[in-house]
Design an enzyme around this catalytic site. Structure first.
Site, PDB file in Angstrom:
ATOM      1  N   GLY A 239       0.653  -1.337  -0.047  1.00 55.48           N
ATOM      2  CA  GLY A 239      -0.040  -0.013   0.070  1.00 55.48           C
ATOM      3  C   GLY A 239       0.822   1.362  -0.004  1.00 55.48           C
ATOM      4  O   GLY A 239       1.981   1.152  -0.560  1.00 55.48           O
ATOM      5  N   SER A 240       0.217   2.162   0.581  1.00 55.20           N
ATOM      6  CA  SER A 240       0.898   3.712   0.271  1.00 55.20           C
ATOM      7  C   SER A 240       2.078   3.697   1.554  1.00 55.20           C
ATOM      8  O   SER A 240       2.354   2.937   2.607  1.00 55.20           O
ATOM      9  CB  SER A 240      -0.175   4.761   1.285  1.00 55.20           C
ATOM     10  OG  SER A 240      -0.247   4.619   2.154  1.00 55.20           O
ATOM     11  N   GLY A 244       2.772   1.933   5.195  1.00 53.13           N
ATOM     12  CA  GLY A 244       3.702   1.182   5.528  1.00 53.13           C
ATOM     13  C   GLY A 244       4.694   1.475   6.467  1.00 53.13           C
ATOM     14  O   GLY A 244       5.173   0.894   7.444  1.00 53.13           O
ATOM     15  N   GLU A 261       5.723  -3.464   0.748  1.00 52.94           N
ATOM     16  CA  GLU A 261       5.778  -3.312  -0.938  1.00 52.94           C
ATOM     17  C   GLU A 261       4.838  -2.199  -0.952  1.00 52.94           C
ATOM     18  O   GLU A 261       3.734  -1.891  -0.905  1.00 52.94           O
ATOM     19  CB  GLU A 261       5.269  -4.524  -1.484  1.00 52.94           C
ATOM     20  CG  GLU A 261       5.707  -4.491  -3.098  1.00 52.94           C
ATOM     21  CD  GLU A 261       4.552  -4.010  -3.964  1.00 52.94           C
ATOM     22  OE1 GLU A 261       4.826  -2.997  -4.053  1.00 52.94           O
ATOM     23  OE2 GLU A 261       3.603  -4.670  -4.242  1.00 52.94           O
ATOM     24  N   CYS A 295       1.682  -0.133  -8.520  1.00 55.26           N
ATOM     25  CA  CYS A 295       2.921   0.559  -8.012  1.00 55.26           C
ATOM     26  C   CYS A 295       3.841   0.793  -8.871  1.00 55.26           C
ATOM     27  O   CYS A 295       4.947   1.697  -8.679  1.00 55.26           O
ATOM     28  CB  CYS A 295       3.265  -0.623  -6.866  1.00 55.26           C
ATOM     29  SG  CYS A 295       2.196  -0.957  -5.674  1.00 55.26           S
TER      30      CYS A 295
HETATM   31  C1  UN1 Z   1       1.444  -3.532  -7.682  1.00 54.90           C
HETATM   32  O1  UN1 Z   1       1.009  -2.669  -8.119  1.00 54.90           O
HETATM   33  O2  UN1 Z   1       1.086  -3.600  -6.354  1.00 54.90           O
HETATM   34  O3  UN1 Z   1       4.447  -5.457 -12.314  1.00 54.90           O
HETATM   35  C2  UN1 Z   1       2.025  -5.014  -8.122  1.00 54.90           C
HETATM   36  C3  UN1 Z   1       3.411  -5.233 -12.209  1.00 54.90           C
HETATM   37  C4  UN1 Z   1       2.396  -6.474 -11.599  1.00 54.90           C
HETATM   38  C5  UN1 Z   1       2.086  -6.176 -10.157  1.00 54.90           C
HETATM   39  C6  UN1 Z   1       1.934  -5.037  -9.516  1.00 54.90           C
HETATM   40  N1  UN1 Z   1       3.044  -7.707 -11.748  1.00 54.90           N
HETATM   41  O4  UN1 Z   1       2.772  -4.261 -12.766  1.00 54.90           O
END
Ligand code: UN1
Length: 508
Positions: A239-240, A244, A261, A295
């Protein structure tokens, strides 16, 4: 969609706490799951209260004692069956992900495929939870290490990958011998309930007790209970950065383990030797895919001055072709943002960018009219900026792409690294020297560094995660499984003497 909701029995108000096949009563606040696709209520979910949370944890504690006693390859066989069930449910679950979260149908299916892939990976892993053997310095001694499960693994996941990120964690945690308790995003509770039903069926068919897979739906308070809970040795949170930092501090204060993450601020460097057509696909998919809510979404393009004008004009042209609308309609490229709060954050970021001097090459804005009633559809936009702008240093979870110019590769790498986050990065080049410099210890400081591939769309086989404010955790492939286990060093003396290490003499 109605038949999919019925298939998973997602109508009315659903219980939000489960230990597997059982769903527990709770008095927690009811959460409405609204689809950003049409802005309508899909179903309600009763969130966890403290009593149902504790009941789930107690069930998990009891299940752990049984689950850890099952040999790892047998646990892998059960995960294999979960993968099979996901294959059968790919269409339905993929559609539900797309409808509840708003990502395109292709990406919804892709997300379920990621779950299937991690199941396959975990099955193989279940026979490869290897430790090392070491040569003892003492005669008649053997030294080796083994990996044991931790116990309960807490998983806090985000709305943008509502099911895949849970599966990366849970499938590995399970083959390692742990049991899991999952708090999904309160924005996407229904896909979590569907996953819980799919896995519970497999566990029940194998006579596995309740508690191996627990679900606790709720808001921030549930996340805090998990972070504080000494019964959960590992909390894996996605998450953000703000979330975290809070989870990390709480878990650290009880000396628990956390696997984080968090946010990214991912850039692609486009060099004079780049294949511009390939770069275009990587950049546009990276920036507008999942409406900029990965992310790993591409947030910044760092473009060499010699190709800047040519590339930017291709980019502006490509943005003109984008079709925004219902993500379940496969003709559309871009679906909605998750909710109207996300739309507000997008609009505020655009304003802040303008106030700092950003020049919009493609203007943003909220779409109105037929098909856009949810108020969550926004226009992907592009702004010419400088890397040091406050807003550019910040991760906005929306399709806002920042472009900037560079002269030397050293300068480009410094810009790429010159943000607080360190998740994904890429260079587009056909020049070996540039590519290798980017991948060297003096190159990208991110957990993921790609050549001639965009920043998003990582495969499950590699370890996924990043440095700095991204949190340092690694999930999914490679040896990420080690985070879900405790290492034990064992030295066995099979001689008739007890020699001490370092040659120390101690005679009685
Ligand atoms: C995420 O955005 O938390 O690499 C995961 C990627 C994907 C996973 C993203 N396999 O964009």
């Amino acid at each position: 969609m109605q038949n999919i909701l019925q298939q998973f029995q997602l109508t009315g108000t659903h219980a939000g706490v489960s230990t597997g096949s059982s769903w527990l009563q709770s008095t927690g606040q009811s959460i409405d799951s609204m689809s950003p696709v049409d802005g309508k209520l899909i179903a309600g979910v009763q969130s966890a209260d403290r009593a149902s949370y504790d009941a789930a944890i107690e069930s998990a504690q009891a299940a752990y004692l049984k689950w850890r006693a099952i040999p790892a390859p047998r646990r892998g066989e059960i995960v294999r069956q979960i993968g099979e069930s996901l294959r059968k449910n790919k269409e339905a679950l993929g559609r539900l992900v797309s409808f509840e979260m708003g990502k395109s149908l292709q990406e919804g299916f892709g997300e379920v495929q990621e779950m299937i892939d991690i199941c396959d990976f975990a099955v193989g892993l279940s026979r490869q939870l290897h430790g090392l053997t070491m040569h003892s310095e003492r005669p008649g001694h053997r030294m080796y290490e083994q990996w044991h499960p931790l116990g309960i693994v807490g998983i806090i996941s985000a709305f943008n990958f509502p099911v895949a990120v849970w599966s990366w964690n849970s499938m590995l945690a399970w083959v390692c011998g742990n049991v899991c308790i999952w708090k999904p995003s309160e924005k996407t509770p229904l896909t979590a309930i569907a996953c819980q039903k799919i896995t519970a069926e497999v566990f029940a068919a194998n006579d596995i007790p309740e508690g191996v897979s627990c679900l606790v739906i709720g808001g921030r308070d549930v996340g805090e209970w998990m972070a504080q809970d000494k019964r959960i040795p590992l909390v894996s949170a996605t998450g953000s950065t703000r979330m975290g930092k809070s989870v990390a501090a709480t878990v650290a204060s009880r000396l628990g383990k956390s696997l984080l993450e968090l946010g990214g601020n991912n850039a692609i460097i486009i060099t004079p030797d780049a294949d511009l057509d390939m770069s275009l696909i990587g950049a546009v998919f990276g920036a507008v895919g999942t409406a900029g809510q990965r992310c790993t979404s591409t947030r910044r393009l760092i473009i060499h001055e010699d190709v800047y004008d040519a590339f930017v004009s291709k980019l502006v042209n490509a943005y003109g072709q984008l079709r925004i609308g219902d993500p379940l309609d496969e003709n559309n490229h871009v679906g909605p943002l998750i909710d109207t709060d996300a739309v507000k954050a997008y609009l505020t970021s655009i304003e802040e960018c303008k106030a700092e001097g950003g020049k919009f090459l493609v203007e943003g804005g909220v779409l109105k009219g037929a098909g856009f009633e949810s108020g969550c559809y926004v226009k992907p936009c592009i702004a010419e900026v400088e890397n040091h702008y406050k807003i550019v240093q910040h991760e906005t979870f929306a399709p806002i792409l920042y472009v900037m110019k560079y002269k030397t590769l050293d300068e480009a790498i410094a810009m790429q690294n010159g943000v607080p986050q360190g998740l994904s990065s890429a260079i587009m080049t056909t020049n070996l020297r540039e590519a290798e410099q980017f991948l060297s210890n003096a190159g990208s400081d991110c957990g993921i560094a790609n050549v001639n591939i965009g920043t998003s769309g990582a495969e499950i086989g590699g370890a996924f995660g990043g440095e700095k404010e991204t949190g340092g955790g690694r999930e999914s492939g490679s040896d990420a499984w080690k985070a879900y286990m405790r290492r034990q060093t064992n030295t066995i003396n099979y001689s008739t003497h007890l020699p001490l290490a370092q040659g120390i003499k101690f005679d009685l």
